[in-house]
Every structure is written in structure tokens, then in C-alpha cells.
Design a protein around this motif. Sequence first.
Motif, mmCIF file in Angstrom:
data_model
loop_
_atom_site.group_PDB
_atom_site.id
_atom_site.type_symbol
_atom_site.label_atom_id
_atom_site.label_comp_id
_atom_site.label_asym_id
_atom_site.label_seq_id
_atom_site.Cartn_x
_atom_site.Cartn_y
_atom_site.Cartn_z
ATOM 1 N N ASP A 51 50.826 10.991 56.703
ATOM 2 C CA ASP A 51 49.451 11.218 57.150
ATOM 3 C C ASP A 51 48.610 11.723 55.968
ATOM 4 N N ARG A 52 47.314 11.850 56.234
ATOM 5 C CA ARG A 52 46.381 12.201 55.144
ATOM 6 C C ARG A 52 46.728 13.521 54.478
ATOM 7 N N ASP A 53 47.099 14.525 55.300
ATOM 8 C CA ASP A 53 47.378 15.847 54.736
ATOM 9 C C ASP A 53 48.605 15.812 53.834
ATOM 10 N N SER A 54 49.638 15.096 54.278
ATOM 11 C CA SER A 54 50.866 15.067 53.473
ATOM 12 C C SER A 54 50.633 14.315 52.171
ATOM 13 N N GLN A 55 49.880 13.214 52.227
ATOM 14 C CA GLN A 55 49.663 12.476 50.969
ATOM 15 C C GLN A 55 48.787 13.279 50.017
ATOM 16 N N PHE A 56 47.844 14.024 50.587
ATOM 17 C CA PHE A 56 46.983 14.867 49.763
ATOM 18 C C PHE A 56 47.818 15.960 49.078
ATOM 19 N N ALA A 57 48.702 16.600 49.846
ATOM 20 C CA ALA A 57 49.530 17.684 49.294
ATOM 21 C C ALA A 57 50.415 17.156 48.155
ATOM 22 N N LEU A 58 50.980 15.973 48.365
ATOM 23 C CA LEU A 58 51.842 15.380 47.344
ATOM 24 C C LEU A 58 51.036 15.079 46.070
ATOM 25 N N ALA A 59 49.876 14.475 46.258
ATOM 26 C CA ALA A 59 49.044 14.108 45.102
ATOM 27 C C ALA A 59 48.590 15.358 44.337
ATOM 28 N N MET A 60 48.294 16.434 45.076
ATOM 29 C CA MET A 60 47.837 17.648 44.398
ATOM 30 C C MET A 60 48.969 18.324 43.616
ATOM 31 N N GLN A 61 50.197 18.135 44.071
ATOM 32 C CA GLN A 61 51.348 18.639 43.277
ATOM 33 C C GLN A 61 51.409 17.885 41.953
ATOM 34 N N TRP A 62 51.150 16.585 42.027
ATOM 35 C CA TRP A 62 51.165 15.775 40.801
ATOM 36 C C TRP A 62 50.053 16.210 39.844
ATOM 37 N N VAL A 63 48.895 16.594 40.413
ATOM 38 C CA VAL A 63 47.789 17.081 39.582
ATOM 39 C C VAL A 63 48.227 18.343 38.838
ATOM 40 N N GLY A 82 46.081 0.224 43.514
ATOM 41 C CA GLY A 82 46.968 -0.243 44.575
ATOM 42 C C GLY A 82 46.345 -1.368 45.370
ATOM 43 N N TYR A 83 47.084 -1.770 46.395
ATOM 44 C CA TYR A 83 46.686 -2.925 47.206
ATOM 45 C C TYR A 83 45.440 -2.647 48.033
ATOM 46 N N SER A 84 44.887 -3.717 48.603
ATOM 47 C CA SER A 84 43.665 -3.598 49.400
ATOM 48 C C SER A 84 43.902 -2.708 50.613
ATOM 49 N N SER A 85 42.927 -1.851 50.832
ATOM 50 C CA SER A 85 42.896 -1.067 52.062
ATOM 51 C C SER A 85 44.145 -0.214 52.318
ATOM 52 N N CYS A 86 44.606 0.469 51.281
ATOM 53 C CA CYS A 86 45.738 1.366 51.576
ATOM 54 C C CYS A 86 45.322 2.822 51.472
ATOM 55 N N GLY A 87 44.037 3.070 51.558
ATOM 56 C CA GLY A 87 43.569 4.455 51.631
ATOM 57 C C GLY A 87 43.337 5.114 50.284
ATOM 58 N N LYS A 88 43.141 4.305 49.260
ATOM 59 C CA LYS A 88 42.900 4.867 47.916
ATOM 60 C C LYS A 88 41.635 5.711 47.914
ATOM 61 N N GLY A 89 40.606 5.180 48.542
ATOM 62 C CA GLY A 89 39.308 5.865 48.552
ATOM 63 C C GLY A 89 39.388 7.198 49.274
ATOM 64 N N THR A 90 40.087 7.224 50.402
ATOM 65 C CA THR A 90 40.212 8.457 51.187
ATOM 66 C C THR A 90 40.893 9.539 50.348
ATOM 67 N N LEU A 91 41.985 9.163 49.700
ATOM 68 C CA LEU A 91 42.716 10.131 48.879
ATOM 69 C C LEU A 91 41.868 10.554 47.674
ATOM 70 N N ALA A 92 41.258 9.575 47.016
ATOM 71 C CA ALA A 92 40.474 9.874 45.814
ATOM 72 C C ALA A 92 39.326 10.835 46.138
ATOM 73 N N LYS A 93 38.660 10.592 47.259
ATOM 74 C CA LYS A 93 37.534 11.459 47.657
ATOM 75 C C LYS A 93 38.013 12.880 47.913
ATOM 76 N N ALA A 94 39.120 13.004 48.644
ATOM 77 C CA ALA A 94 39.630 14.338 48.976
ATOM 78 C C ALA A 94 40.043 15.087 47.709
ATOM 79 N N MET A 95 40.655 14.370 46.774
ATOM 80 C CA MET A 95 41.089 15.031 45.531
ATOM 81 C C MET A 95 39.874 15.461 44.713
ATOM 82 N N ALA A 96 38.887 14.589 44.620
ATOM 83 C CA ALA A 96 37.691 14.908 43.832
ATOM 84 C C ALA A 96 37.000 16.138 44.415
ATOM 85 N N LYS A 97 36.938 16.197 45.741
ATOM 86 C CA LYS A 97 36.274 17.320 46.395
ATOM 87 C C LYS A 97 37.025 18.624 46.085
ATOM 88 N N ALA A 98 38.339 18.587 46.231
ATOM 89 C CA ALA A 98 39.139 19.802 46.013
ATOM 90 C C ALA A 98 39.080 20.266 44.561
#
Length: 226
Positions: free
Chosen positions: A208-220, A11-27
Motif C-alpha cells: 500500500d501507499r504507506d508501506s512503499q513510502f516508508a521503504l522509499a524514505m529508508q532508501w533516501v 518504471g512502467y506506465s501507471s504504477c504509481g510513480k507520481g503518487t510516490l514522487a509527490k509524497a517524497m517531495a512533500k516530506a
Amino acid sequence: MKKKINIAIDGYSSCGKGTLAKAMAKALGYVFIDSGAMYRAVTLYLMQNDVDVYDESAVEVALANVVVGFLNNQEGQSEVTLNGISVEAEIRNIAVASKVSEVAKIQIVRSKMVALQQAIGLEKGVVMDGRDIGTVVFPDAELKIFMTASVEVRAQRRFAELVAKGDVVTLEEISANLKHRDAVDSSRENSPLKMTSDYRVLDNSELDRDSQFALAMQWVEMACGG
Ligand code: CDP
């Protein structure tokens, strides 16, 4: 145990890819790789050694002296290394950001980084964020997420991040840098940032971070056949 997959987040610069990726990797207990940090580390090396980033042959010669890798710090977080030394702090400033897209356009730079990224992904269980992860690095990734957000939101977030670190920057400067990088990254000849139909789109302008994380984890779950 669920099967391990590779997850590509582009995705585009600075849209929080790293934040989401880190949280998913940790979980998930997966490895997180920030591919942008690798291009930033190469850029830092070129800047430190006064190599003209617009001179492809000079970049090619210099690249022979560059080894990019990762280490885990005391907090267990991954840090990018340049010739064995962590450069995590040095690569995040506006000076590196202002040159990195020129460096990332160069095919020989990309080939070297992509080979490393693909080797890391061989065993699966990797969450990698960047621009070409789902298209070039892991075209077979089981889950591909394309992240985006409005440029105003992205600039404000990056501005706050850099100011919190004590960097002296203006919002206008950040905004101009993001727009410049998005334009170069999307229009370059080699591995441009491009959304294909196999991506799931995540616009987090108003999530927010929690909602995007929840959505991404459903996709996982879905990608793992759960
Ligand atoms: O954190 P931010 O989104 O601002 O950027 P980054 O992920 O650190 O990436 C920095 C730059 O590296 C991008 O603007 C691209 O020019 C380049 N890049 C790339 O070409 N391919 C990738 N897979 C990752 C980054």
C-alpha cells in the motif's frame, strides 16, 4: 541539514510513480517534476494543431512553437503548462495517452524536454519520475528507484482514476494502452525504459501507499548517508 540529492523514479506506465514522487517531495521539501506530463503536453499541442505524430519533420517544425513549463497552483501543487497555460486536466485522458509514446520516441522532442529537466535538477533537491530519469536525465542521481506492478493492478488503478474524473473508458481499453506504451517505451531506440543495476526495485502490486513510502524514505536516508 542533510545534503540535498536528486531522486529518479522510473518504471512502467501507471504504477504509481507520481503518487510516490509527490509524497517524497512533500516530506523532504523537494521539487516534484512529472516528466511524463511534459511529453503529454507536447502531444496535446500536436493533437490540437492537427500535426501527424508519425511525421517527424512536421513534429520538429511544430515543436518550435511549444514552450512547456510548470506552475504552482493555489494548493501549492505543480501543474504542467503549455505555452504558459496549465493543461494539467487536458493531458490525462486516453486520447493523449494513445499518442504520447509515439511522440516521446522522437529524439528532437526528447532533447528539448531533457534539457529542461536537467536545468531543473542542477541545484539538487528534485524528485522526478519518468522512463529515462536515472539513465539519461540524471545518470548521477543519488537514488534511483525502478517501480513496477502487475499489469492487472496498474490497469485497474488507472481505470478507477479516470472513471472518478468522469471519463468514459473501459478497463480493456486502459489495459491495452498500458501494454502498448510499455512495449513502445521499452523498445524504442532513443532512451528506452531500462532497468540498470544501480536501481532499487519497488514492486507495489501488493504494497500500500504507506508501506512503499516508508521503504522509499529508508532508501533516501541511506542515499543521504544517514
Ligand atoms: O502516468 P503514466 O505512467 O501512465 O505515464 P506518464 O508518466 O504520464 O508518461 C506518459 C508517456 O510519456 C510514457 O508512456 C512515455 O512514452 C513518455 N515518457 C517518456 O518517454 N520519458 C519520460 N521521462 C516520461 C514519460
